[in-house]
Each structure stands twice: as structure tokens, then as C-alpha cells.
Design a protein around this motif. Structure first.
Motif, short mmCIF file in Angstrom:
data_model
loop_
_atom_site.label_atom_id
_atom_site.label_comp_id
_atom_site.label_asym_id
_atom_site.label_seq_id
_atom_site.Cartn_x
_atom_site.Cartn_y
_atom_site.Cartn_z
N GLY A 27 0.66 -1.17 -0.14
CA GLY A 27 0.03 -0.05 0.00
C GLY A 27 1.07 1.37 -0.21
N GLN A 28 0.35 2.39 0.47
CA GLN A 28 1.25 3.47 0.47
C GLN A 28 1.95 3.71 1.88
OE1 GLN A 28 0.90 6.29 -1.61
NE2 GLN A 28 -0.46 5.42 -2.79
N GLY A 29 3.49 3.85 1.41
CA GLY A 29 4.35 3.78 2.51
C GLY A 29 5.59 4.80 2.34
N GLU A 30 6.31 5.05 3.00
CA GLU A 30 7.40 5.94 2.88
C GLU A 30 8.68 5.38 3.61
OE1 GLU A 30 8.47 10.64 2.95
OE2 GLU A 30 6.83 10.06 4.26
N LEU A 31 9.75 5.46 3.06
CA LEU A 31 11.27 5.12 3.86
C LEU A 31 11.73 6.44 4.21
CD1 LEU A 31 12.49 2.00 1.44
CD2 LEU A 31 11.77 2.08 3.81
N LEU A 32 12.02 6.44 5.34
CA LEU A 32 12.78 8.05 5.78
C LEU A 32 14.22 7.35 6.22
CD1 LEU A 32 10.09 8.94 8.03
CD2 LEU A 32 10.66 9.81 5.72
#
Length: 157
Positions: A27-32
């Protein structure tokens, strides 16, 4: 297994924030990233299908329309956003002012490299890695060093 929305920190310090399904990014996700960059994407069973990488300074990577630091325009991103400095004041890297390099070391982009010990440490002096022969030669050949050797024109007496 992890499911729903959550946060997960990888051993490298990279953090994922987003949707999870059956223990995978989905799904929607972000790597920081620890250096400040981020990668926002639509994930399908742990694989990003579409996404955008943003550097720590706000520069967004675009694979098709990438014009930053190409053969025609060699300005740093901060120079593009803020303009050039007055003549005679050179900007050595995108970070302005640049980090002060410890004596005898090189700035290799993600930290400092000591050629005597062949160790790369981050900018807070935490261990990152040991450099192999190829990286050692590349750093010595291309990276900014703590000392400057200047050549001045000296007229003949």
C-alpha cells in the motif's frame, strides 16, 4: 505478522512508515533515510511499483526529466534555488557551508574517510564501513580532502 498501518525501523536506521500486509510493505508507504532523504511509494507485496525519491535538501529525483548536475548545468541544487555566490567565493558541495573535515581525512559524501585506517565514519563519527581497495582509490582520486594544495604563480626574480 504485521498488518495495518505502522512504523518499522530497519537495522540501518532507515524507517518505514505506512501500510503493511502479511509482514510486507503493501500500500502507501514511505522510507525515511538517516541522512534525511525519503522514498514515498506504492508498494505491492514488498516491492515498490511507483515512487519518488526526495533528497534531504528537497530535490526530487525524476528518472525521465532529470536535469540536475548533468553535462550542461553543473550547479549545486542550493545554487539553483538560491543563486550563485559572489565571484571568488566557491561552493565546494551542495551543503553550504560544508562540513569541516578532520585532519588527514576525506569527505566521501556519506561521512569522513581516514586513509590510514581505511575506515569510513558518518558525520557524527560513528562507524559506517571499512573501505575496500576500489573505494579507497576512488576516494583518494575524487573526494574533497581536509587540506588544500594551492599553486600560485610566482614571477621570476
Amino acid at each position: 505478522r504485521m498488518e495495518g498501518f505502522g512504523w518499522y525501523t530497519l537495522p540501518t536506521g532507515t524507517e518505514y512508515r505506512g501500510e503493511l500486509w502479511d509482514g510486507m510493505f503493501h500500500g502507501q508507504g514511505e522510507l525515511l533515510f538517516p541522512g534525511g532523504g525519503s522514498y514515498r511509494a506504492l508498494w505491492v507485496r514488498g516491492v515498490p511499483t511507483q515512487g519518488k525519491f526526495t533528497f534531504a535538501d528537497g530535490l526530487e529525483y525524476d528518472e525521465e526529466k532529470w536535469h540536475y548536475c548533468d553535462g550542461y548545468d553543473r550547479r549545486f541544487y542550493t545554487e539553483i534555488c538560491s543563486g550563485f555566490k559572489p565571484p571568488g567565493i566557491s561552493q565546494l558541495k551542495n551543503l553550504d557551508p560544508p562540513k569541516i573535515i578532520p585532519e588527514g581525512c576525506y569527505d566521501c559524501g556519506d561521512g569522513f574517510y581516514d586513509p590510514k585506517t581505511r575506515i569510513v565514519v558518518d558525520y557524527k563519527h560513528n562507524f559506517l564501513r571499512n573501505a575496500d581497495n576500489d573505494e579507497h582509490e576512488w576516494i583518494l582520486r575524487t573526494c574533497r580532502k581536509a587540506w588544500d594544495i594551492t599553486t600560485e604563480h610566482k614571477p621570476k626574480p
